[in-house]
Design a protein around this motif. Structure first.
Motif, PDB file in Angstrom:
ATOM      1  N   HIS A  89       0.870  -1.176   0.000  1.00 44.77           N
ATOM      2  CA  HIS A  89       0.000   0.000   0.000  1.00 44.77           C
ATOM      3  C   HIS A  89       0.908   1.226   0.000  1.00 44.77           C
ATOM      4  CE1 HIS A  89      -3.595  -2.373   0.633  1.00 44.77           C
ATOM      5  NE2 HIS A  89      -2.995  -3.000   1.631  1.00 44.77           N
ATOM      6  N   ASP A  91       0.882   3.851   1.631  1.00 49.01           N
ATOM      7  CA  ASP A  91       1.252   4.376   2.947  1.00 49.01           C
ATOM      8  C   ASP A  91       2.340   3.553   3.630  1.00 49.01           C
ATOM      9  OD1 ASP A  91      -0.170   2.130   3.687  1.00 49.01           O
ATOM     10  OD2 ASP A  91      -1.840   3.213   4.581  1.00 49.01           O
ATOM     11  N   LYS A  95       4.026   8.878   3.141  1.00 47.17           N
ATOM     12  CA  LYS A  95       2.790   9.348   3.761  1.00 47.17           C
ATOM     13  C   LYS A  95       1.885   9.956   2.694  1.00 47.17           C
ATOM     14  CE  LYS A  95       4.805  10.246   8.329  1.00 47.17           C
ATOM     15  NZ  LYS A  95       5.055  11.251   9.397  1.00 47.17           N
ATOM     16  N   ASP A  97      -1.728  10.108   3.384  1.00 44.81           N
ATOM     17  CA  ASP A  97      -3.031  10.409   3.977  1.00 44.81           C
ATOM     18  C   ASP A  97      -3.350  11.882   3.799  1.00 44.81           C
ATOM     19  OD1 ASP A  97      -2.303  11.814   6.877  1.00 44.81           O
ATOM     20  OD2 ASP A  97      -0.768  10.414   6.149  1.00 44.81           O
ATOM     21  N   ARG A  98      -4.615  12.232   3.934  1.00 48.19           N
ATOM     22  CA  ARG A  98      -5.064  13.603   3.691  1.00 48.19           C
ATOM     23  C   ARG A  98      -4.338  14.611   4.579  1.00 48.19           C
ATOM     24  NH1 ARG A  98      -9.469  15.720   1.286  1.00 48.19           N
ATOM     25  NH2 ARG A  98     -10.378  13.654   1.024  1.00 48.19           N
ATOM     26  N   ARG A  99      -4.167  14.301   5.859  1.00 44.69           N
ATOM     27  CA  ARG A  99      -3.522  15.224   6.776  1.00 44.69           C
ATOM     28  C   ARG A  99      -2.093  15.524   6.349  1.00 44.69           C
ATOM     29  NH1 ARG A  99      -0.780  14.532  11.793  1.00 44.69           N
ATOM     30  NH2 ARG A  99      -1.016  16.322  13.185  1.00 44.69           N
ATOM     31  N   SER A 100      -1.338  14.486   6.003  1.00 40.75           N
ATOM     32  CA  SER A 100       0.058  14.675   5.600  1.00 40.75           C
ATOM     33  C   SER A 100       0.160  15.455   4.296  1.00 40.75           C
ATOM     34  CB  SER A 100       0.748  13.313   5.444  1.00 40.75           C
ATOM     35  OG  SER A 100       0.797  12.627   6.669  1.00 40.75           O
ATOM     36  N   PRO A 332      -4.761   6.213  -2.867  1.00 41.61           N
ATOM     37  CA  PRO A 332      -5.500   6.943  -1.845  1.00 41.61           C
ATOM     38  C   PRO A 332      -6.100   8.221  -2.424  1.00 41.61           C
ATOM     39  CG  PRO A 332      -3.378   6.229  -0.993  1.00 41.61           C
ATOM     40  CD  PRO A 332      -3.369   5.941  -2.459  1.00 41.61           C
ATOM     41  N   ALA A 334      -6.347  11.310  -1.394  1.00 40.09           N
ATOM     42  CA  ALA A 334      -5.528  12.525  -1.342  1.00 40.09           C
ATOM     43  C   ALA A 334      -4.456  12.505  -2.429  1.00 40.09           C
ATOM     44  CB  ALA A 334      -4.878  12.670   0.029  1.00 40.09           C
TER      45      ALA A 334
END
Length: 406
Positions: A89, A91, A95, A97-100, A332, A334
């Motif tokens: 995957h 991740d 990184k 993810d949306r926050r990163s 993902p 993002a």
């Protein structure tokens, strides 16, 4: 593809070392895992690796190190390697993810608006901390050293590029304890290999952060490696098993367009990555073929003390860009948004996607493709690995593809 032909003669008991050469290619290296899984089927269950010398660059270095660490039990190592790549995957590599992603975008924006006064720009687009954690969980270089002590491995070379000297560096750990002579454009460094060497070798410029080692920063091993075959030859390999991640480039007719669209940022970055990872392999193979032909046609035996080297090359028969485009939605959300911003979310951006799509649906298809391509050449691969070649009493040096470049 055999680039040199030799006839077996004297020293019937000698089996010269086979070198494994793995080029870079990001997520495309799943294809290499598939090829190795087929090779493992050709050997006894508990047989050691058929590759006594292993070299790699970029993501190919990560695969190469896994092979080296499991040299005493080749099939066991390939099974473990395949398990990781079949369940990849994004991740686990960087990184996404949306926050990163939002945090990175804000930092880039503030750095740009303030000309670096409020905040320094990030070192790279992506944070590769997850990859470091993944490698630390799965790699134990003590197993590689044990394989060397048992005589199952002669050496591992990992290529990286120095940002300070702009030279290619081959980080080498071998049974002899010394690095072979390198050319002016490169240098060989004998060292105790670690996870940091793998991270440095796979640090794609701009996308992943450079790694500091020994007072200088290093980036992707493909950047300055103009002769990817040379480290294996310098370490003593007389036959090279080369696994690339793209077929030989062929010119394809393109229809004329009255008003062509300008290439997107994503398309340009993908083109740059393709050039970075691929072109040096095919040019080096062409140089090796010319040198072998020169030696073969020479009226003087062993001209200039050079000898022929055999190479068997496995490359994908399918277009990996097209495969990546089919799996674009596996990214993902993002990351898909970033790719859309770059203009890389459609077919025209599939080149970039094919290198960064560390998702199971894509890597599994590439593993299956690599396995299928290798199985289609089973007899050729078996013969190549088992072949014996002459070692002359004079101990003449091997032909190096860089010998034609001066």
């Amino acid at each position: 593809m055999s680039l040199a032909r030799t006839s077996p003669t004297i020293e019937s008991g000698h089996e010269p070392p086979v070198g494994l050469v793995l080029t870079g290619g990001g997520a495309r290296s799943a294809y290499q895992v598939g090829v190795l899984s087929a090779v493992a089927r050709f050997l006894a269950r508990e047989a050691p690796s058929p590759f006594r010398i292993v070299t790699g660059m970029s993501a190919g270095a990560i695969v190469a190190a896994a092979v080296a660490c499991h040299s005493s039990r080749f099939r066991e190592g390939v099974v473990a390697l395949e398990r990781v790549w079949r369940n990849f995957h994004v991740d686990q590599v960087f990184k996404a993810d949306r926050r990163s992603m939002v945090k990175a975008h804000i930092r880039w924006a503030l750095a740009l608006i303030s000309a670096g006064r409020l905040m320094h720009p990030p070192e790279s687009v992506f944070d590769s901390t997850p990859l470091k954690r993944l490698l630390e969980r799965h790699y134990d270089f003590r197993r590689m050293r044990d394989a060397m002590a048992r005589g199952h491995l002669d050496g591992l070379a990992i290529a990286a590029s120095s940002y300070r000297t702009a030279r290619s560096v081959a980080f080498i750990e071998s049974r002899t304890g010394s690095a072979p002579r390198a050319e002016a454009w490169a240098r060989g460094v004998h060292t105790q290999l670690t996870i940091d060497h793998l991270l440095a070798s796979s640090a794609v410029p701009f996308l992943f952060p450079a790694l500091q080692m020994g007072g200088e920063y290093f980036g992707d091993g493909a950047m300055r490696q103009i002769a990817p075959l040379s480290p294996a030859i310098r370490l003593g390999a007389e036959r090279l098993f080369v696994v690339g991640v793209r077929g030989v480039p062929q010119a394809a007719p393109t229809p004329a367009i009255d008003h062509p669209a300008a290439p997107s940022v994503g398309q340009i970055v993908g083109f740059m990555l393709d050039t970075l990872f691929i072109d040096s392999l095919h040019s080096s193979l062409a140089q090796l073929e010319r040198l072998n032909r020169l030696i073969e046609q020479s009226a003087v035996p062993n001209p200039e003390g050079l000898r022929r080297i055999q190479a068997l090359v496995i490359v994908p028969r399918a277009n990996l860009n097209e495969i990546a485009a089919r799996h674009a939605r596996a990214m993902p959300r993002a990351l898909r948004a970033l790719f859309r911003t770059m203009g890389a979310a459609n077919v025209s951006g599939s080149e970039l996607l094919s290198y960064l799509l560390f998702e199971a649906s894509y890597t599994r298809e590439l593993i299956a493709l690599g396995h299928e391509d290798a199985m289609a050449r089973e007899d050729e691969i078996r013969e190549f690995i088992a072949a014996r070649r002459e070692r002359s009493a004079e101990g003449l040096p091997l032909a190096d593809p860089m010998a034609l470049t001066g």
